[in-house]
Design a protein around this motif. Structure first.
Motif, PDB file in Angstrom:
ATOM      1  N   ASP A 187      -7.944 -10.967  -0.188  1.00 31.32           N
ATOM      2  CA  ASP A 187      -7.728  -9.981   0.873  1.00 31.32           C
ATOM      3  C   ASP A 187      -7.482 -10.685   2.208  1.00 31.32           C
ATOM      4  O   ASP A 187      -7.800 -10.160   3.267  1.00 31.32           O
ATOM      5  CB  ASP A 187      -8.903  -9.009   0.974  1.00 31.32           C
ATOM      6  N   ARG A 197     -13.419  -2.836  -1.218  1.00 34.84           N
ATOM      7  CA  ARG A 197     -12.978  -1.447  -1.362  1.00 34.84           C
ATOM      8  C   ARG A 197     -12.267  -1.196  -2.690  1.00 34.84           C
ATOM      9  O   ARG A 197     -11.962  -0.038  -3.010  1.00 34.84           O
ATOM     10  CB  ARG A 197     -12.043  -1.077  -0.214  1.00 34.84           C
ATOM     11  N   TRP A 217      -6.238  -4.396   1.812  1.00 30.91           N
ATOM     12  CA  TRP A 217      -7.539  -3.960   2.302  1.00 30.91           C
ATOM     13  C   TRP A 217      -8.600  -4.858   1.664  1.00 30.91           C
ATOM     14  O   TRP A 217      -8.315  -5.610   0.731  1.00 30.91           O
ATOM     15  CB  TRP A 217      -7.826  -2.494   1.990  1.00 30.91           C
ATOM     16  N   ALA A 228      -5.225   3.514   1.957  1.00 30.78           N
ATOM     17  CA  ALA A 228      -6.239   3.000   2.891  1.00 30.78           C
ATOM     18  C   ALA A 228      -6.614   4.058   3.916  1.00 30.78           C
ATOM     19  O   ALA A 228      -5.848   4.940   4.227  1.00 30.78           O
ATOM     20  CB  ALA A 228      -5.703   1.760   3.576  1.00 30.78           C
ATOM     21  N   ASP A 258       0.832  -1.192   0.000  1.00 32.20           N
ATOM     22  CA  ASP A 258       0.000   0.000   0.000  1.00 32.20           C
ATOM     23  C   ASP A 258       0.871   1.248   0.000  1.00 32.20           C
ATOM     24  O   ASP A 258       1.982   1.264   0.542  1.00 32.20           O
ATOM     25  CB  ASP A 258      -0.923  -0.001   1.217  1.00 32.20           C
TER      26      ASP A 258
END
Length: 266
Positions: free
Chosen positions: A217, A255, A251, A266, A25
């Motif tokens: 995820d 999403r 995540w 995030a 991320d």
């Protein structure tokens, strides 16, 4: 543009490889989502072509207003699985030399519909030539490993079965080639189509690249892919190349559509 990730695991089973990639991320992932992934999800190229063509028509003031209202009413894709497919396509394009000459979004008469057939249909560059590239994409938030989408306990919907079909079902291959030809004929991709088909037929229907992409995820576990990799490795033969790839998101998959629009932080 690279997909920012680190390798969680890797194994090979004959001509089948299994790779787990854990997405990192941050700003680089955000740029990847709003760049290559969004372009696939929204069919940016096809949309721009439509806008340019329609805006070039000879329209009255009322006609221009009506056109802009129609263009503004385009329904953005917001389904998890569609966003997962777009992510998989972008990763294959950026990291596996896969060329996807047609965006299947253009084939949908209903913006809420899905299309039957292979999720991935295109070519893979191989030096100065191309081979057929076919594949399936699955998304799963299931806690168990492997998730049920890998085996598909009913209806032949598991990834292993679907890759088997792409490797050996002649009716499916014929239908995919029939679908692909009019979309590449008289374009820059026609030579790639001819090369890929020649290689496929001259190899006795073995020279092709198969891909199975799992979007997850959950924690990265080799058991997500290992059983399917061993099974396919025992039946597929060179020069077929089969890549099973798990993309682990930082995540929830739910999403993913939102973060493709917003940038991935995030």
């Amino acid at each position: 543009m690279p997909f920012p990730s680190h390798v969680a695991y890797h194994s090979t089973h004959g001509c089948v490889s299994c790779d787990g990639l854990h997405a990192q991320d941050g700003d680089e992932l955000g740029a990847f989502l709003t760049g290559p992934v969004a372009a696939r999800l929204d069919d940016a190229e096809g949309g721009a072509e439509l806008h340019d063509h329609l805006r070039g028509l000879s329209l009255t003031g009322m006609g221009q207003d009506a056109l802009e209202e129609v263009l503004a009413a385009e329904v953005p894709e917001a389904r998890d699985w569609a966003a997962g497919e777009a992510l998989a396509e972008a990763v294959l394009q950026e990291h596996h030399d896969v060329v996807l000459p047609w965006n299947t979004e253009r084939d949908k008469r209903n913006p809420f519909a899905s299309l039957p057939g292979a999720d991935i249909v295109g070519f893979q560059r191989d030096g100065d030539s191309h081979r057929l590239a076919l594949g399936e994409v699955k998304c799963s938030s299931e806690n168990q490993s492997p998730p049920q989408v890998m085996s598909g306990r009913s209806g032949g919907t598991g990834m292993g079965h679907q890759i088997d079909v792409l490797a050996s079902n002649l009716g499916t291959i014929c239908q995919l080639l029939k679908w692909l030809l009019p979309r590449v004929k008289r374009t820059a991709h026609e030579q790639s189509f001819n090369q890929a088909c020649s290689r496929y037929f001259n190899s006795g229907r073995h020279d092709l690249a198969l891909f199975g992409i799992l979007v997850r995820d959950q924690d990265a576990l080799e058991t997500d892919l290992n059983a399917r990799g061993q099974d396919l490795g025992g039946r597929l033969q060179a020069p077929t190349r089969c890549s099973l790839i798990a993309l682990y998101l930082p995540w929830p998959i739910s999403r993913l559509p939102e973060l493709i629009r917003q940038g991935g932080a995030a």
